[in-house]
Scaffold this active site. Sequence first.
Site, PDB file in Angstrom:
ATOM      1  N   HIS A 124     -47.989  28.205 117.997  1.00  0.00           N
ATOM      2  CA  HIS A 124     -49.058  27.254 118.289  1.00  0.00           C
ATOM      3  C   HIS A 124     -48.634  25.807 118.074  1.00  0.00           C
ATOM      4  O   HIS A 124     -47.840  25.487 117.196  1.00  0.00           O
ATOM      5  CB  HIS A 124     -50.271  27.561 117.405  1.00  0.00           C
ATOM      6  N   ASP A 125     -49.159  24.932 118.917  1.00  0.00           N
ATOM      7  CA  ASP A 125     -49.058  23.476 118.757  1.00  0.00           C
ATOM      8  C   ASP A 125     -47.645  22.934 118.925  1.00  0.00           C
ATOM      9  O   ASP A 125     -47.359  21.803 118.518  1.00  0.00           O
ATOM     10  CB  ASP A 125     -49.615  23.031 117.393  1.00  0.00           C
ATOM     11  N   GLY A 142     -44.914  27.036 114.251  1.00  0.00           N
ATOM     12  CA  GLY A 142     -45.910  26.094 114.736  1.00  0.00           C
ATOM     13  C   GLY A 142     -45.503  24.637 114.572  1.00  0.00           C
ATOM     14  O   GLY A 142     -44.734  24.290 113.678  1.00  0.00           O
TER      15      GLY A 142
END
Length: 271
Positions: A124-125, A142
């Site tokens: 994520h991200d 992440g």
Amino acid sequence: MPSESLIHPTALVAQDAVIGLGTRVGPFCRIGSGVVLGEGCVLESQALVEGPAVYGDRNHFRSSCYVGATPQDMKYHGEETRLEVGDDNVFYEGATIHRGTAQGGAVTRIGSGNTFGPWVHVAHDCLIGDHNVLGAGTGLSGHVVLDDHIHLDEHTGSAQFVHVASYAYAAPGSMLDAYLPPFVRGSGNRFLVEGTNLEGMRHFGFSREVCDAVVECHRLYFFSGMDRLQALHSIESLLGDVPEVAAFVKFARNAREQRKGIAHSRDARND
């Protein structure tokens, strides 16, 4: 002009999905809600493409990849987040790419011309630029940032919040736990700078003069034994008019200010 899209009858396509002209969707693929696919994309059998996500043109999703997946983060509780993907990327078999989280800006972003090898994982991200190569089994935690023209060879791993600058190279099995500045090459668990990514620089057409300047920059910073701040002052005074060296200095200063460290050289680690 692109021809009409061709969707295999066994594919599962959400009613609100938008599929561009010329895109081919193979057997047993799944295209989730909130997906926008550009023109000329290819989804091979059993590829999974989820949303909310926007995918550009000519992206190639190999069999069994899973792109746009729900974040694997304990802070994620179903908030609407997204994935943004540019053009001409290849996601090989088993690659997994996750959407962002609300705490991380709500978006995972991928540029254009990237190659994600088999079983690559992008958490994520993450923010990934253009023309990067992630070898088989490479995993990004992440909030990782990759700039452009980076090569992370097979089974490289990364801690969270690492920033890798353009034209860096990590050998197979490396573990990235600090910022990697531009043009470096290295290896190890943990990653150690071993020199300059001259092969990559030559491949991308940098002149001999620029390559020599970057080699000297790396020598002063990583291998001269000088204090890092002193080394940066010397680099600026001697080579600061070379744009590629100036980019290195800027990256190194920013890394220090953000207290994320910067990769050590093998010489320094052995002192």
